[in-house]
Design a protein around this motif. Structure first.
Motif, mmCIF file in Angstrom:
data_model
loop_
_atom_site.group_PDB
_atom_site.id
_atom_site.type_symbol
_atom_site.label_atom_id
_atom_site.label_comp_id
_atom_site.label_asym_id
_atom_site.label_seq_id
_atom_site.Cartn_x
_atom_site.Cartn_y
_atom_site.Cartn_z
ATOM 1 N N ILE A 100 0.799 -1.172 -0.019
ATOM 2 C CA ILE A 100 -0.021 -0.122 0.084
ATOM 3 C C ILE A 100 0.963 1.361 0.015
ATOM 4 N N LEU A 101 2.012 1.132 0.802
ATOM 5 C CA LEU A 101 2.858 2.525 0.780
ATOM 6 C C LEU A 101 3.429 2.722 -0.378
ATOM 7 N N ALA A 102 3.689 1.482 -1.226
ATOM 8 C CA ALA A 102 4.661 1.407 -2.479
ATOM 9 C C ALA A 102 4.096 2.205 -3.645
ATOM 10 N N GLN A 103 2.320 2.055 -3.406
ATOM 11 C CA GLN A 103 1.645 2.526 -4.439
ATOM 12 C C GLN A 103 1.851 4.041 -4.750
ATOM 13 N N ARG A 104 2.436 4.389 -5.710
ATOM 14 C CA ARG A 104 2.713 5.943 -6.000
ATOM 15 C C ARG A 104 2.359 6.146 -7.494
ATOM 16 N N SER A 105 1.512 7.400 -7.528
ATOM 17 C CA SER A 105 1.143 7.869 -8.898
ATOM 18 C C SER A 105 2.056 7.996 -9.844
ATOM 19 N N ALA A 106 2.056 7.673 -11.033
ATOM 20 C CA ALA A 106 2.771 8.167 -12.084
ATOM 21 C C ALA A 106 2.803 9.599 -12.709
ATOM 22 N N VAL A 107 1.788 10.219 -12.365
ATOM 23 C CA VAL A 107 1.569 11.711 -12.686
ATOM 24 C C VAL A 107 2.486 12.656 -11.645
ATOM 25 N N PRO A 108 3.207 13.544 -12.319
ATOM 26 C CA PRO A 108 4.277 14.538 -11.484
ATOM 27 C C PRO A 108 3.033 15.249 -10.534
ATOM 28 N N ALA A 109 3.522 15.394 -9.355
ATOM 29 C CA ALA A 109 2.696 16.540 -8.349
ATOM 30 C C ALA A 109 3.016 17.878 -8.831
ATOM 31 N N LEU A 110 1.667 18.595 -8.373
ATOM 32 C CA LEU A 110 1.741 19.976 -8.838
ATOM 33 C C LEU A 110 2.696 20.859 -7.659
ATOM 34 N N GLN A 111 3.211 21.683 -8.205
ATOM 35 C CA GLN A 111 4.085 22.648 -7.554
ATOM 36 C C GLN A 111 3.305 23.921 -7.228
#
Length: 452
Positions: A100-111
């Motif tokens: 669950i912790l390893a699931q990360r979105s491939a979309v870059p985060a907003l700055q």
């Protein structure tokens, strides 16, 4: 009863929620007005489809519809060699919490704000800065902080750049015959790393040896042998000893010749010429025998040929030479057409001859190796054959009580290991003493003769 069922269904519809978590209202208290109709429209399928697209975007970075076939499919023609290594093992990373912790979105985060990494400032060169100032007609300063007049030729708003000749100046070598290509020196092309040399695959001689570890002794070595076997063994020992004596004599003769040549070289250095060049003077005349003078046979001198005879002989030689050249040219022309076939035939015959010779040599070597390595050279030294243990007729004992032990079991075992290629042949090394022993004679023993 019907009214109670309708109330239960209405209550179930009111408690129903959407699959994505948002509340949904299926029951309508009234149908008056368009707002009520618009508010209670069922859009669960649309929301589920949009949620699937968002999940694909979070996992892969974009929707699967926008990806090409090369990004989605791979044709495996080799197979994975690491399947066994990649089998699941116990690891903390395989726990549900870790997944669950390893699931990360491939979309870059907003700055929320710009950072130094997001803004990459382009550094301007001096020439680019001057060009931009000329285009903007800004005041430019030259050496000693002096303002440059924009009306000067090449200093105004005109975009004057360096020509290609100026940019490529110093790169053309007029003495290079190959054009603009630079000649790389030979020492740069040679790599400093040594090449790996493959070890030759040679058959081990141990695989052909058929000698047993403890060979059966000769019949003549018995304490009470038969006469024929004893004589045969004596003859063999005599031949071996005779051969050793002969080799020792040849070695002594070779050493004597070398010593003689060394003495002759020393004499040449002293006398200045070889000793054999001195000529003894003849005292008497040996030509007169018994009062009669010995007549030496005279050599017949050939008569001189005339010009006609010489011309005839020269013409005959020229005709013979022309016939020989004609015959040689004829043979050469006949062999030119069959050169390829002759070359192939010669190559085949030479290859077959070489193969037959190598097979014969290998066969002879295998036959020799069957009897062991005794007497053969292996490396620097020869494998010793070993001594023949034999007793003379007078030394033979006819009973086991009078038998005397002979030979050395350790030496026999070591020779057997050398004959079977288990131990390499070596020369015994005698250790040298660092300090020599000094002998002293006591004072009492010096006067031994006088005391008597």
């Amino acid at each position: 009863m019907a009214t109670s069922n309708k109330a239960a269904e209405l209550k179930a519809k009111k408690s129903m929620s959407s699959s994505v978590g948002a509340p949904s209202q299926r029951s309508q208290s009234t149908r008056k007005g368009k707002r009520a109709w618009r508010k209670n429209i069922d859009i669960d399928e649309v929301e589920a489809g949009l949620e699937e697209l968002r999940t694909e975007e979070r996992v892969t970075g974009s929707t699967l519809q926008k990806k090409t076939n090369d990004e989605l499919f791979v044709i495996d023609v080799k197979g994975d060699d690491q399947v066994r290594k990649s089998l699941p093992k116990f690891s903390t990373s395989l726990l549900s919490s870790a997944k669950i912790l390893a699931q990360r979105s491939a979309v870059p985060a907003l700055q929320s704000r710009t950072t130094s990494s997001s803004l990459k400032r382009k550094t301007l060169t001096h020439e680019e800065k001057d060009r931009l100032l000329r285009m903007g007609k800004r005041v430019r300063k030259g050496p000693f902080n002096a303002v440059i007049d924009p009306t000067e030729v090449g200093a105004g708003s005109a975009m004057l750049e360096m020509s290609e000749a100026v940019k490529s100046s110093g790169q053309y070598d007029m003495w290079n015959r190959n054009g603009s290509e630079e000649i790389t020196p030979e020492w740069e092309t040679i790599s400093s790393k040594p090449k790996k040399v493959k070890a030759p695959t040679l058959p081990n001689p141990r695989s052909f040896i058929e000698v047993s570890a403890v060979p059966s002794p000769h019949e003549g070595t018995s304490y009470n042998p038969p006469v024929s076997a004893h004589q045969d063994l004596l003859r063999t020992a005599h031949e071996i000893e005779e051969r050793r004596v002969k080799e020792a004599e040849e070695m002594a003769k070779t050493k004597e010749k070398m010593e003689k040549a060394r003495r002759v070289a020393v004499a040449e250095d002293v006398l200045g010429f070889a000793p054999g060049m001195t000529v003894q003077e003849v005292e008497g005349d040996d030509t007169i025998v018994d009062g009669t003078e010995e007549v030496m046979p005279t050599k017949k001198i050939p008569e001189r040929k005339t010009k006609q005879e010489r011309r005839k002989a020269e013409k005959l030689r020229a005709e013979k030479r022309a016939l020989a050249e004609k015959l040689a040219n004829k043979r050469l022309l006949a062999s030119v057409n069959a050169a390829k076939s002759l070359r192939k035939a010669v190559g085949k015959t030479s290859a077959a001859r070489e193969r037959l010779r190598s097979e014969q040599q290998e066969k002879v070597m295998q036959e020799k190796l069957k009897k062991g390595l005794a007497g053969q050279r292996l490396g620097k030294h020869l494998v010793p054959e070993g001594n023949v243990d034999v007793q003379l007729g007078d030394d033979l004992s006819e009973s086991l009580r009078a038998l005397k032990p002979e030979g050395n079991l350790f030496k026999d075992r070591f020779l057997s290991m050398q004959h079977r290629a288990l131990v390499e042949p070596r020369v015994p090394v005698i250790p040298r003493r660092g300090n020599k022993l000094k002998e002293y004679e006591k004072h009492a023993w010096k006067r031994f003769d006088r005391e008597q």
